[in-house]
Enzyme design. Structure first.
Site, PDB file in Angstrom:
ATOM      1  N   HIS A 291       0.805  -1.234   0.000  1.00 47.82           N
ATOM      2  CA  HIS A 291       0.000   0.000   0.000  1.00 47.82           C
ATOM      3  C   HIS A 291       0.834   1.279   0.000  1.00 47.82           C
ATOM      4  O   HIS A 291       0.291   2.375   0.017  1.00 47.82           O
ATOM      5  CB  HIS A 291      -0.944   0.027   1.207  1.00 47.82           C
ATOM      6  CG  HIS A 291      -0.246   0.233   2.518  1.00 47.82           C
ATOM      7  ND1 HIS A 291       0.357  -0.774   3.212  1.00 47.82           N
ATOM      8  CD2 HIS A 291      -0.056   1.349   3.255  1.00 47.82           C
ATOM      9  CE1 HIS A 291       0.889  -0.298   4.321  1.00 47.82           C
ATOM     10  NE2 HIS A 291       0.660   0.996   4.379  1.00 47.82           N
TER      11      HIS A 291
HETATM   12  C1  UD1 Z   1      -2.289   5.416   5.763  1.00 47.20           C
HETATM   13  C2  UD1 Z   1      -1.018   6.018   6.359  1.00 47.20           C
HETATM   14  C3  UD1 Z   1       0.119   5.009   6.233  1.00 47.20           C
HETATM   15  C4  UD1 Z   1      -0.253   3.655   6.831  1.00 47.20           C
HETATM   16  C5  UD1 Z   1      -1.570   3.175   6.225  1.00 47.20           C
HETATM   17  C6  UD1 Z   1      -1.995   1.926   6.950  1.00 47.20           C
HETATM   18  C7  UD1 Z   1      -0.662   8.456   6.194  1.00 47.20           C
HETATM   19  C8  UD1 Z   1       0.074   9.508   5.460  1.00 47.20           C
HETATM   20  N1  UD1 Z   1      -0.614   7.210   5.637  1.00 47.20           N
HETATM   21  O1  UD1 Z   1      -2.039   5.217   4.392  1.00 47.20           O
HETATM   22  O2  UD1 Z   1       1.260   5.500   6.921  1.00 47.20           O
HETATM   23  O3  UD1 Z   1       0.764   2.742   6.539  1.00 47.20           O
HETATM   24  O4  UD1 Z   1      -2.571   4.190   6.415  1.00 47.20           O
HETATM   25  O5  UD1 Z   1      -2.903   1.173   6.214  1.00 47.20           O
HETATM   26  O6  UD1 Z   1      -1.264   8.724   7.199  1.00 47.20           O
HETATM   27  N2  UD1 Z   1      -9.466   4.301   1.797  1.00 47.20           N
HETATM   28  C9  UD1 Z   1     -10.680   3.654   1.749  1.00 47.20           C
HETATM   29  N3  UD1 Z   1     -11.195   3.230   2.945  1.00 47.20           N
HETATM   30  C10 UD1 Z   1     -10.608   3.439   4.136  1.00 47.20           C
HETATM   31  C11 UD1 Z   1      -9.373   4.112   4.160  1.00 47.20           C
HETATM   32  C12 UD1 Z   1      -8.818   4.536   2.983  1.00 47.20           C
HETATM   33  O7  UD1 Z   1     -11.255   3.447   0.698  1.00 47.20           O
HETATM   34  O8  UD1 Z   1     -11.146   3.021   5.179  1.00 47.20           O
HETATM   35  C13 UD1 Z   1      -8.872   4.720   0.501  1.00 47.20           C
HETATM   36  C14 UD1 Z   1      -9.259   6.136   0.101  1.00 47.20           C
HETATM   37  O9  UD1 Z   1      -9.384   6.168  -1.286  1.00 47.20           O
HETATM   38  C15 UD1 Z   1      -8.057   6.954   0.520  1.00 47.20           C
HETATM   39  C16 UD1 Z   1      -6.923   5.977   0.315  1.00 47.20           C
HETATM   40  O10 UD1 Z   1      -7.454   4.695   0.627  1.00 47.20           O
HETATM   41  O11 UD1 Z   1      -7.912   8.132  -0.211  1.00 47.20           O
HETATM   42  C17 UD1 Z   1      -5.699   6.244   1.163  1.00 47.20           C
HETATM   43  O12 UD1 Z   1      -6.057   6.341   2.560  1.00 47.20           O
HETATM   44  P1  UD1 Z   1      -5.146   7.193   3.569  1.00 47.20           P
HETATM   45  O13 UD1 Z   1      -5.598   6.987   4.955  1.00 47.20           O
HETATM   46  O14 UD1 Z   1      -5.048   8.601   3.097  1.00 47.20           O
HETATM   47  O15 UD1 Z   1      -3.713   6.580   3.332  1.00 47.20           O
HETATM   48  P2  UD1 Z   1      -3.244   5.078   3.388  1.00 47.20           P
HETATM   49  O16 UD1 Z   1      -2.648   4.709   2.089  1.00 47.20           O
HETATM   50  O17 UD1 Z   1      -4.335   4.213   3.918  1.00 47.20           O
HETATM   51  N1  UDP Z   2      -3.240  -6.321   8.852  1.00 46.82           N
HETATM   52  C1  UDP Z   2      -4.505  -6.874   9.026  1.00 46.82           C
HETATM   53  N2  UDP Z   2      -5.211  -7.251   7.919  1.00 46.82           N
HETATM   54  C2  UDP Z   2      -4.719  -7.127   6.656  1.00 46.82           C
HETATM   55  C3  UDP Z   2      -3.419  -6.575   6.498  1.00 46.82           C
HETATM   56  C4  UDP Z   2      -2.708  -6.170   7.612  1.00 46.82           C
HETATM   57  O1  UDP Z   2      -4.973  -7.026  10.140  1.00 46.82           O
HETATM   58  O2  UDP Z   2      -5.414  -7.500   5.686  1.00 46.82           O
HETATM   59  C5  UDP Z   2      -2.518  -5.852  10.051  1.00 46.82           C
HETATM   60  C6  UDP Z   2      -1.124  -6.405  10.246  1.00 46.82           C
HETATM   61  O3  UDP Z   2      -1.151  -7.587  10.999  1.00 46.82           O
HETATM   62  C7  UDP Z   2      -0.435  -5.284  11.008  1.00 46.82           C
HETATM   63  C8  UDP Z   2      -1.128  -4.039  10.498  1.00 46.82           C
HETATM   64  O4  UDP Z   2      -2.322  -4.464   9.894  1.00 46.82           O
HETATM   65  O5  UDP Z   2      -0.692  -5.432  12.402  1.00 46.82           O
HETATM   66  C9  UDP Z   2      -0.289  -3.286   9.509  1.00 46.82           C
HETATM   67  O6  UDP Z   2      -1.044  -2.299   8.902  1.00 46.82           O
HETATM   68  P1  UDP Z   2      -0.650  -1.629   7.531  1.00 46.82           P
HETATM   69  O7  UDP Z   2       0.218  -2.536   6.742  1.00 46.82           O
HETATM   70  O8  UDP Z   2      -1.920  -1.172   6.905  1.00 46.82           O
HETATM   71  O9  UDP Z   2       0.134  -0.311   7.994  1.00 46.82           O
HETATM   72  P2  UDP Z   2       1.675  -0.011   8.321  1.00 46.82           P
HETATM   73  O10 UDP Z   2       2.123  -0.908   9.407  1.00 46.82           O
HETATM   74  O11 UDP Z   2       2.444  -0.174   7.043  1.00 46.82           O
HETATM   75  O12 UDP Z   2       1.652   1.428   8.704  1.00 46.82           O
END
Ligand code: UD1
Ligand code: UDP
Length: 393
Positions: free
Chosen positions: A223
């Site tokens: 992601h």
């Molecule tokens: C965010 C965090 C990242 C973390 C990740 C965990 C920041 C800058 N990024 O990235 O550090 O690793 O979360 O997963 O804070 N969206 C949905 N449903 C949701 C959430 C998001 O559809 O419930 C989609 C939306 O289109 C949104 C995009 O995902 O614009 C990105 O979501 P966002 O929270 O901005 O960033 P992540 O890539 O999830």
């Molecule tokens: N995780 C989860 N379901 C998934 C993918 C990840 O529960 O389908 C959990 C994983 O075990 C870890 C956390 O989500 O605890 C990591 O989140 P993510 O990779 O979204 O964010 P990051 O750690 O990169 O910020």
């Protein structure tokens, strides 16, 4: 507009019950706040944990599922900020959290990890004179093109208490000049969540639910914007996964950011055409960990997953140029891999040529206990200072 001096609430009476805001926003945050929430609940005479969910993640499988899995109650406050650009999202959290803090005046704000909501809540707390603790402090990738690296640097610069997961993070903070009395290595709190949920994870069907045999598949998560937001980068990764799937079944719970990009670039069809790649919805914590712990390897760009695989000794192939968690490479089972080298790395895994590593110090399921000890210590020091200043009046 109140500044810190105008806002600062009267010092609480020594020994009062402290109201602690635990700020959670996105999927990886819930595993970090849950152990702290439960540890504080075991100390009702001293602390009242208050869950604040900013709403950065909002899909049921990116948010609610984790409250259920980690035995968290519904949040006390839901700020509902949703998605947006970095500025929009950060600002929305600041506006909403400032209003909450003015109404509720917590004794401490705890922020976790490195997402936009982490920095936003820390900024609000710092400007209102609310003591702020950063849990998972001190990690550095030294890549400022990562939004998270900016969030980490800025949050650590303004937080009062810097709680680190590992000693390399202490060294980073020391090199940046953080006062040592603010820094404490409390250990990795995500491991507390794993240990807390281990009995349920053991009972989950895991791979059997997908018709896969233990040890006979890999798990994929992707992601990071640097991997998924540009077509050429994502196409190269998809190509690498397709080549890998010639050797091993892959289960790919697809993050919503990635799902959107795959569809926009027409790469979802390439994945769908691969019978050995199962692209599924994001999983809840218990189901995901049940799948990971029986896998033969994980291919990822996640931060948390690098840590969980190190704890479990499962080969982790991290598709990134750098990691803010180098201890998972130095001590654990993680290696940074370029997309073009994925096949060779998988061949090493399948041939048993991959280090199992060891568990870093304080990755032991007791980080939350150490955090509460640090809080006791900090509030005792503060009570002493209040007592002293009252006696001097
Ligand atoms: C965010 C965090 C990242 C973390 C990740 C965990 C920041 C800058 N990024 O990235 O550090 O690793 O979360 O997963 O804070 N969206 C949905 N449903 C949701 C959430 C998001 O559809 O419930 C989609 C939306 O289109 C949104 C995009 O995902 O614009 C990105 O979501 P966002 O929270 O901005 O960033 P992540 O890539 O999830
Ligand atoms: N995780 C989860 N379901 C998934 C993918 C990840 O529960 O389908 C959990 C994983 O075990 C870890 C956390 O989500 O605890 C990591 O989140 P993510 O990779 O979204 O964010 P990051 O750690 O990169 O910020």
């Amino acid at each position: 507009m109140p500044n810190a001096a105008e806002f600062a609430p009267p010092e609480p009476a020594p020994g009062a019950i402290r109201r602690i805001h635990l700020v959670a926003a996105a999927r990886p945050n819930f595993m970090k706040v849950a152990p702290v929430y439960h540890a504080l609940r075991r100390r009702p005479e001293s602390y009242r944990p208050i869950l604040v969910h900013t709403g950065q993640h909002y899909d049921a499988n990116m948010s609610d599922a984790f409250f259920h899995d980690l035995s968290l109650p519904a949040p006390d406050h839901f700020l509902g900020v949703g998605s947006g650009s970095h500025a929009t999202q950060t600002a929305a959290v600041m506006v909403a959290y400032e209003a909450l803090c003015e109404a509720e005046r917590p004794d401490m704000t705890i922020v976790v990890g490195d997402v936009n909501s982490t920095l936003a809540a820390a900024l609000v707390a710092a400007k209102l004179g609310i003591p702020c603790a950063h849990l998972e402090s001190g990690l550095r990738s030294r890549d400022r093109s990562m939004p998270e690296e900016i969030n980490r640097l800025a949050t650590d610069a303004i937080a009062d208490l810097l709680w680190t997961p590992s000693v390399d993070a202490d060294a980073n903070l020391a090199a940046e000049g953080a006062p040592p009395e603010r820094v404490a290595c409390v250990g990795n709190v995500m491991i507390d969540s794993y240990e807390m949920m281990r009995p349920l994870i053991a009972r989950d069907p895991g791979p059997a639910a997908l018709g896969l045999a233990p040890g006979g598949y890999g798990v994929v998560t992707l992601h990071r914007p640097s991997n998924v937001d540009r077509r050429d980068a994502l196409a190269e990764l998809v190509d690498g996964l397709c080549r890998t799937a010639a050797h091993i079944d892959l289960v790919f719970p697809v993050h919503p950011r990635t799902r959107g990009r795959l569809a926009a670039f027409g790469l979802d069809r390439v994945i769908a055409a691969q019978p050995r790649i199962r692209a599924i919805e994001p999983l809840g914590y218990v189901a995901f960990m049940a799948l990971v712990e029986k896998s033969c390897c994980v291919i990822t760009d996640s931060g948390g997953v690098q840590e969980e695989t190190t704890y479990l000794g499962i080969p982790c192939l991290t598709l990134r140029e750098s990691t803010e968690r180098p201890i998972t490479v130095d001590q654990g089972s993680n290696r940074l891999v370029k997309p073009a080298a994925l096949d060779a790395a998988i061949a090493d895994v399948l041939a048993g040529r991959w280090p199992r590593g060891r568990r870093p110090l304080h990755w032991d399921g007791h980080a939350a206990d150490r955090i509460v000890e640090r809080m006791d210590h900090w509030f005792a020091g503060r009570d002493e200072r209040i007592g002293l200043s009252l006696s001097l009046r």
